[in-house]
Motif scaffolding. Structure first.
Motif, mmCIF file in Angstrom:
data_model
loop_
_atom_site.group_PDB
_atom_site.id
_atom_site.type_symbol
_atom_site.label_atom_id
_atom_site.label_comp_id
_atom_site.label_asym_id
_atom_site.label_seq_id
_atom_site.Cartn_x
_atom_site.Cartn_y
_atom_site.Cartn_z
ATOM 1 N N SER A 91 79.419 32.882 39.857
ATOM 2 C CA SER A 91 78.146 32.285 39.462
ATOM 3 C C SER A 91 77.769 32.726 38.061
ATOM 4 O O SER A 91 78.200 33.780 37.586
ATOM 5 N N VAL A 92 76.962 31.896 37.408
ATOM 6 C CA VAL A 92 76.443 32.212 36.080
ATOM 7 C C VAL A 92 74.930 31.982 36.100
ATOM 8 O O VAL A 92 74.460 30.932 36.543
ATOM 9 N N ILE A 93 74.182 32.977 35.658
ATOM 10 C CA ILE A 93 72.736 32.847 35.531
ATOM 11 C C ILE A 93 72.404 32.883 34.044
ATOM 12 O O ILE A 93 72.636 33.905 33.378
ATOM 13 N N VAL A 94 71.911 31.772 33.513
ATOM 14 C CA VAL A 94 71.534 31.732 32.100
ATOM 15 C C VAL A 94 70.107 32.264 31.975
ATOM 16 O O VAL A 94 69.165 31.687 32.514
ATOM 17 N N LEU A 95 69.962 33.365 31.263
ATOM 18 C CA LEU A 95 68.668 34.018 31.102
ATOM 19 C C LEU A 95 67.898 33.453 29.915
ATOM 20 O O LEU A 95 66.671 33.434 29.919
ATOM 21 N N GLU A 96 68.635 33.021 28.911
ATOM 22 C CA GLU A 96 68.002 32.499 27.701
ATOM 23 C C GLU A 96 68.974 31.579 26.990
ATOM 24 O O GLU A 96 70.179 31.853 26.936
ATOM 25 N N PHE A 97 68.472 30.469 26.462
ATOM 26 C CA PHE A 97 69.303 29.538 25.696
ATOM 27 C C PHE A 97 68.410 28.875 24.653
ATOM 28 O O PHE A 97 67.402 28.259 25.008
ATOM 29 N N LYS A 98 68.745 29.043 23.377
ATOM 30 C CA LYS A 98 67.899 28.464 22.329
ATOM 31 C C LYS A 98 68.686 28.305 21.030
ATOM 32 O O LYS A 98 69.819 28.787 20.896
ATOM 33 N N GLY A 140 75.521 19.705 20.109
ATOM 34 C CA GLY A 140 75.604 19.112 21.446
ATOM 35 C C GLY A 140 75.916 20.122 22.530
ATOM 36 O O GLY A 140 75.829 19.816 23.724
ATOM 37 N N PHE A 141 76.271 21.360 22.147
ATOM 38 C CA PHE A 141 76.453 22.433 23.135
ATOM 39 C C PHE A 141 75.143 22.596 23.897
ATOM 40 O O PHE A 141 74.063 22.621 23.305
ATOM 41 N N SER A 142 75.242 22.687 25.218
ATOM 42 C CA SER A 142 74.025 22.660 26.033
ATOM 43 C C SER A 142 73.983 23.818 27.021
ATOM 44 O O SER A 142 74.972 24.531 27.214
ATOM 45 N N ILE A 143 72.834 23.955 27.681
ATOM 46 C CA ILE A 143 72.698 24.995 28.696
ATOM 47 C C ILE A 143 73.681 24.753 29.845
ATOM 48 O O ILE A 143 74.179 25.692 30.461
ATOM 49 N N LYS A 144 73.988 23.499 30.114
ATOM 50 C CA LYS A 144 74.976 23.188 31.160
ATOM 51 C C LYS A 144 76.346 23.730 30.793
ATOM 52 O O LYS A 144 77.068 24.258 31.645
ATOM 53 N N ASP A 145 76.729 23.609 29.518
ATOM 54 C CA ASP A 145 78.002 24.179 29.063
ATOM 55 C C ASP A 145 77.983 25.698 29.203
ATOM 56 O O ASP A 145 79.001 26.321 29.527
ATOM 57 N N CYS A 146 76.810 26.275 28.965
ATOM 58 C CA CYS A 146 76.661 27.725 29.043
ATOM 59 C C CYS A 146 76.754 28.227 30.479
ATOM 60 O O CYS A 146 77.061 29.384 30.727
ATOM 61 N N GLU A 147 76.504 27.348 31.448
ATOM 62 C CA GLU A 147 76.559 27.728 32.864
ATOM 63 C C GLU A 147 77.984 27.766 33.398
ATOM 64 O O GLU A 147 78.218 28.211 34.517
ATOM 65 N N GLY A 148 78.935 27.284 32.628
ATOM 66 C CA GLY A 148 80.338 27.310 33.050
ATOM 67 C C GLY A 148 81.158 28.227 32.161
ATOM 68 O O GLY A 148 80.625 29.125 31.504
ATOM 69 N N SER A 149 82.464 27.992 32.127
ATOM 70 C CA SER A 149 83.357 28.774 31.283
ATOM 71 C C SER A 149 83.269 28.258 29.849
ATOM 72 O O SER A 149 83.616 27.108 29.567
ATOM 73 N N ILE A 150 82.821 29.103 28.953
ATOM 74 C CA ILE A 150 82.701 28.690 27.551
ATOM 75 C C ILE A 150 84.090 28.539 26.923
ATOM 76 O O ILE A 150 84.311 27.674 26.074
ATOM 77 N N LEU A 151 85.050 29.335 27.373
ATOM 78 C CA LEU A 151 86.423 29.165 26.876
ATOM 79 C C LEU A 151 86.972 27.796 27.267
ATOM 80 O O LEU A 151 87.659 27.139 26.483
ATOM 81 N N ASN A 152 86.670 27.367 28.490
ATOM 82 C CA ASN A 152 87.112 26.032 28.899
ATOM 83 C C ASN A 152 86.417 24.955 28.076
ATOM 84 O O ASN A 152 87.026 23.924 27.758
ATOM 85 N N TYR A 153 85.162 25.183 27.737
ATOM 86 C CA TYR A 153 84.446 24.241 26.864
ATOM 87 C C TYR A 153 85.159 24.126 25.518
ATOM 88 O O TYR A 153 85.373 23.024 25.006
ATOM 89 N N PHE A 154 85.563 25.269 24.941
ATOM 90 C CA PHE A 154 86.279 25.240 23.671
ATOM 91 C C PHE A 154 87.585 24.455 23.797
ATOM 92 O O PHE A 154 87.917 23.625 22.952
#
Length: 223
Positions: A91-98, A140-154
């Motif tokens: 699981s991933v808990i995003v505490l802050e995204f801005k 276009g990077f979003s909080i949804k991308d941050c909730e998953g694997s950022i390496l996979n996003y790259f």
């Protein structure tokens, strides 16, 4: 199997770099000089240089040529150390995204940065992570991308080749009120803070700091 001309040139130049015959920051000899030196045409030379750049041995500047990279660009080409980005994420808990004005101009040229803070839970660990990405490059990077694997996003969304991870480790003290202790199985007082500078073909694409629950730490007194 017979070595191709591209691989021959690649291996020969790589050998010269590793042997120190080309120094960090030094300009590599020109394509024409390489062609003459190894008696090959321009095409295999260009492909060899492309491979040297992909592997982190050199970087290029338009109109000037190829320069030799620092050793840690090519001696540490693994990203396996980013274990929080493994497939074992629970699981991933995003505490802050801005988005903020770039306060890391020594690292990124972008006017703005994406900033995130998150907790990543894996099979046997809990990790607190803070990260910075250049806005211009990842618009276009979003909080949804941050909730998953950022390496996979790259890799999957941006089609980036991740070439190396420059790491700095230090022992840190964690106080009771630190946000990391809200999510750990037990409160921690010491950990290793790992700072990652992640590169794609010599371009810095992310800085992240991580504190793990399950870190083996030895405290050595300086007194």
């Amino acid at each position: 199997m017979r070595m191709t001309k591209k691989d021959y040139v690649y291996e020969e130049i790589k050998k010269l770099i590793l042997n120190g015959e080309f120094k960090e920051g030094e300009l590599l000899i020109s394509e024409n000089e390489i062609c003459k030196k190894y008696n090959v045409s321009r095409e295999p030379v260009r492909r060899a240089l492309k491979k040297l750049k992909e592997k982190g041995y050199v970087n290029s500047k338009q109109g000037k040529g190829y320069y030799i990279n620092p050793k840690d660009f090519y001696l540490n080409t693994t990203i396996a150390s980013l274990s929080v980005e493994s497939k074992k994420i629970h699981s991933v808990i995003v505490l802050e995204f801005k988005t903020i004005l770039n306060d890391k101009k020594e690292y990124f040229n972008s006017k703005y940065l994406y900033v995130y803070k998150r907790i990543v839970k894996t099979d046997n660990n809990v990790t607190y992570e803070e990260g910075y990405l250049p806005y211009d490059f990842f618009e276009g990077f979003s909080i949804k991308d941050c909730e998953g694997s950022i390496l996979n996003y790259f890799r999957d969304q941006k089609n980036l080749t991740l070439t190396h991870d420059r790491k700095e480790l230090k022992s840190v003290l964690i106080d009771n009120d630190h946000i990391v202790n809200r999510y750990m199985p037990e409160k921690i007082t010491h950990s290793i803070e790992t700072t990652h500078h992640l590169y794609s073909n010599n371009l810095l694409i992310q800085i992240s700091k991580q504190i793990k629950y399950n870190s083996n730490v030895t405290i050595v007194s300086t007194n």
